[in-house]
Design an enzyme around this catalytic site. Structure first.
Site, mmCIF file in Angstrom:
data_model
loop_
_atom_site.group_PDB
_atom_site.id
_atom_site.type_symbol
_atom_site.label_atom_id
_atom_site.label_comp_id
_atom_site.label_asym_id
_atom_site.label_seq_id
_atom_site.Cartn_x
_atom_site.Cartn_y
_atom_site.Cartn_z
ATOM 1 N N CYS A 116 -38.044 42.723 -38.381
ATOM 2 C CA CYS A 116 -38.625 43.233 -39.635
ATOM 3 C C CYS A 116 -37.874 42.759 -40.875
ATOM 4 O O CYS A 116 -38.409 42.797 -41.978
ATOM 5 C CB CYS A 116 -38.686 44.755 -39.605
ATOM 6 S SG CYS A 116 -39.757 45.374 -38.302
ATOM 7 N N HIS A 252 -39.753 46.836 -47.060
ATOM 8 C CA HIS A 252 -40.410 46.690 -45.754
ATOM 9 C C HIS A 252 -41.155 47.993 -45.469
ATOM 10 O O HIS A 252 -40.646 49.076 -45.733
ATOM 11 C CB HIS A 252 -39.357 46.415 -44.676
ATOM 12 C CG HIS A 252 -39.903 46.535 -43.292
ATOM 13 N ND1 HIS A 252 -41.050 45.880 -42.896
ATOM 14 C CD2 HIS A 252 -39.476 47.242 -42.208
ATOM 15 C CE1 HIS A 252 -41.292 46.167 -41.632
ATOM 16 N NE2 HIS A 252 -40.366 46.994 -41.193
ATOM 17 N N ASN A 282 -47.007 48.817 -40.013
ATOM 18 C CA ASN A 282 -45.785 48.010 -40.045
ATOM 19 C C ASN A 282 -46.107 46.608 -39.522
ATOM 20 O O ASN A 282 -46.367 46.436 -38.334
ATOM 21 C CB ASN A 282 -44.721 48.697 -39.172
ATOM 22 C CG ASN A 282 -43.407 47.943 -39.124
ATOM 23 O OD1 ASN A 282 -43.315 46.792 -39.554
ATOM 24 N ND2 ASN A 282 -42.384 48.578 -38.594
HETATM 25 O O1 UT7 Z 1 -39.715 48.285 -38.600
HETATM 26 C C1 UT7 Z 1 -38.572 48.606 -37.875
HETATM 27 C C2 UT7 Z 1 -38.063 49.913 -38.272
HETATM 28 N N1 UT7 Z 1 -38.827 50.965 -37.628
HETATM 29 C C3 UT7 Z 1 -38.737 52.181 -38.104
HETATM 30 O O2 UT7 Z 1 -38.119 52.336 -39.124
HETATM 31 C C4 UT7 Z 1 -39.347 53.337 -37.354
HETATM 32 C C5 UT7 Z 1 -38.384 54.514 -37.411
HETATM 33 N N2 UT7 Z 1 -38.830 55.712 -36.707
HETATM 34 C C6 UT7 Z 1 -39.843 56.468 -37.137
HETATM 35 O O3 UT7 Z 1 -40.485 56.148 -38.114
HETATM 36 C C7 UT7 Z 1 -40.124 57.765 -36.425
HETATM 37 O O4 UT7 Z 1 -39.091 58.009 -35.471
HETATM 38 C C8 UT7 Z 1 -41.491 57.779 -35.710
HETATM 39 C C9 UT7 Z 1 -42.598 57.863 -36.744
HETATM 40 C C10 UT7 Z 1 -41.662 56.533 -34.880
HETATM 41 C C11 UT7 Z 1 -41.609 59.017 -34.806
HETATM 42 O O5 UT7 Z 1 -41.389 60.197 -35.534
HETATM 43 P P1 UT7 Z 1 -40.467 61.335 -34.913
HETATM 44 O O6 UT7 Z 1 -40.472 62.464 -35.861
HETATM 45 O O7 UT7 Z 1 -39.148 60.727 -34.581
HETATM 46 O O8 UT7 Z 1 -41.287 61.764 -33.634
HETATM 47 P P2 UT7 Z 1 -40.802 61.829 -32.125
HETATM 48 O O9 UT7 Z 1 -40.800 60.471 -31.521
HETATM 49 O O10 UT7 Z 1 -39.555 62.646 -32.015
HETATM 50 O O11 UT7 Z 1 -41.958 62.670 -31.488
HETATM 51 C C12 UT7 Z 1 -42.218 64.006 -31.897
HETATM 52 C C13 UT7 Z 1 -43.406 64.530 -31.120
HETATM 53 C C14 UT7 Z 1 -43.225 64.392 -29.609
HETATM 54 O O12 UT7 Z 1 -43.834 65.531 -29.021
HETATM 55 P P3 UT7 Z 1 -42.948 66.783 -28.486
HETATM 56 O O13 UT7 Z 1 -42.010 66.192 -27.491
HETATM 57 O O14 UT7 Z 1 -42.238 67.284 -29.721
HETATM 58 O O15 UT7 Z 1 -43.966 67.694 -27.942
HETATM 59 C C15 UT7 Z 1 -44.032 63.167 -29.265
HETATM 60 O O16 UT7 Z 1 -44.510 63.198 -27.935
HETATM 61 O O17 UT7 Z 1 -44.574 63.791 -31.450
HETATM 62 C C16 UT7 Z 1 -45.182 63.279 -30.245
HETATM 63 N N3 UT7 Z 1 -45.788 61.983 -30.550
HETATM 64 C C17 UT7 Z 1 -47.051 61.849 -30.949
HETATM 65 N N4 UT7 Z 1 -48.026 62.741 -31.149
HETATM 66 C C18 UT7 Z 1 -49.215 62.282 -31.570
HETATM 67 C C19 UT7 Z 1 -45.198 60.757 -30.510
HETATM 68 N N5 UT7 Z 1 -46.080 59.832 -30.889
HETATM 69 C C20 UT7 Z 1 -47.233 60.468 -31.172
HETATM 70 C C21 UT7 Z 1 -48.493 60.059 -31.603
HETATM 71 N N6 UT7 Z 1 -49.442 60.972 -31.807
HETATM 72 N N7 UT7 Z 1 -48.767 58.761 -31.852
#
Ligand code: UT7
Length: 325
Positions: A116, A252, A282
């Site tokens: 990225c 980005h 992204n």
């Molecule tokens: O370009 C390179 C750089 N990349 C980035 O900067 C990305 C950085 N990371 C992020 O932006 C965030 O970590 C994400 C947006 C990817 C994820 O957000 P999060 O708050 O860290 O969510 P999580 O992965 O901890 O998931 C929270 C909940 C989980 O459910 P439980 O375990 O709390 O019941 C996941 O299973 O959200 C659930 N979940 C979803 N639900 C609906 C994960 N993905 C999805 C989804 N739709 N697509």
């Protein structure tokens, strides 16, 4: 003679129609528009059909940039293309772009892989070539078909990414002619101790496959917020300027919350931030030049404006470029 690298023009291209969050739900992904928007700010992304390659997007973006600069392909003497999703393992996608555009045979053309942060790395590299007198007019491209690396069974990553390309024509001007315009500074960083946090689970040397993207989202988020805050501070300090000197933040586009955090750190209102994540998702190395294109085409970014470009991605890699348009 002191040289300044001037951004003469910008181009951009995304494939086909937008695929909305609702469309993903319709396609059977266990997600919701609400979850994706709330966590990331993404509303849609573009997904290249199988016959559209990274080079096709790069060529389309480069053609627009050439047109806007009013120059022909044979006036380019360097091509640097940032991508994580090359057409082929080799040769570089940049050489296909060179041939397709009708650039002169013999000019240097190569790819850069910094995920990225790729466009920031490519722009900094092209700037160094121009300042060293190794080239006069460069095409610098960020192009991706990142959706090819997605595991559509993994909802935590497959909703985040999209395809596209952006390009700039970078031209060497004597400092007296450039005035205050041009690339002012570039700051590149990497820390390979975080290699496993954002990667593909395959590679040529490892298992002869491209692999699928895997990410420890929370850790990437935490590092992104910290490293981006550090690098924007480093950039301002390096030039001894305050953030109110900036006209635009062109970040980005990985997550709207990360961008808001960086803007807040800088004390910049969101009106001074170019945001394209809502419609592009992204797009990795393509996201900054696509945002720059959007900013220029909508008349917000004007000649003379001071822009801070910044990115963070797999590796980890991160960096910034300060440029006066
Ligand atoms: O370009 C390179 C750089 N990349 C980035 O900067 C990305 C950085 N990371 C992020 O932006 C965030 O970590 C994400 C947006 C990817 C994820 O957000 P999060 O708050 O860290 O969510 P999580 O992965 O901890 O998931 C929270 C909940 C989980 O459910 P439980 O375990 O709390 O019941 C996941 O299973 O959200 C659930 N979940 C979803 N639900 C609906 C994960 N993905 C999805 C989804 N739709 N697509």
């Amino acid at each position: 003679m002191t040289i300044r690298s001037i951004i003469r023009s910008v181009g951009g291209s995304v494939p086909g129609k937008p695929v909305t969050n609702h469309d993903l739900v319709t396609r059977g992904i266990d997600t919701s528009d609400e979850w994706i928007r709330e966590r990331t700010g993404i509303g849609a992304r573009h997904i290249a059909p199988p016959e559209v390659l990274t080079s096709d997007l790069a060529i389309a973006a480069a053609q627009i940039a050439l047109l806007r600069a009013g120059i022909s392909a044979d006036e380019i003497d360097l091509i640097i293309l940032a991508t994580t999703t090359p057409d082929l393992t080799f040769p570089a996608t940049a050489v296909r772009v060179q041939a397709a555009l009708g650039c002169l045979p013999g000019i240097p053309a190569f790819d850069i892989q910094a995920v990225c942060s790729g466009f920031v790395y490519a722009l900094a590299t092209a700037d160094a070539y121009l300042k060293a007198g190794l080239a006069h007019r460069a095409l610098v491209i960020g192009a991706e078909t990142l959706t090819r690396l997605l595991n559509w069974e993994d909802r935590s990553t497959c909703v985040l990414f999209g395809d596209g390309a952006g390009a700039v024509v970078l031209e060497a001007w004597p400092e007296e002619a450039a005035g205050k315009r041009g690339i002012i500074s570039a700051h590149l960083h990497a820390d390979g101790t975080h290699i496993d946090r954002l990667k593909t689970d395959g590679g040529v040397s490892t298992n002869q496959k491209a692999g699928f993207l895997t990410m420890d989202g929370k850790e990437v988020y935490r590092h992104a917020v910290n490293k981006l805050a550090e690098v924007v501070e480093e950039t301002l300090q390096n030039q001894n300027i305050k953030s109110d000197a900036l006209d635009w933040l062109v970040p980005h586009q990985a997550n709207a919350r990360i961008i808001e955090h960086t803007a807040k750190k800088l004390g910049m209102p969101m009106e001074k931030v170019i945001l394209t994540i809502e419609k592009h998702g992204n797009t990795s190395a393509a996201s900054i030049p696509l945002a720059l294109y959007e900013g220029v085409e909508t008349g917000r970014i004007k000649s003379g404006h001071l822009c801070l470009l910044e990115a963070m991605g797999g590796g980890f890699t991160w960096g910034s470029v300060l440029v006066r348009m």
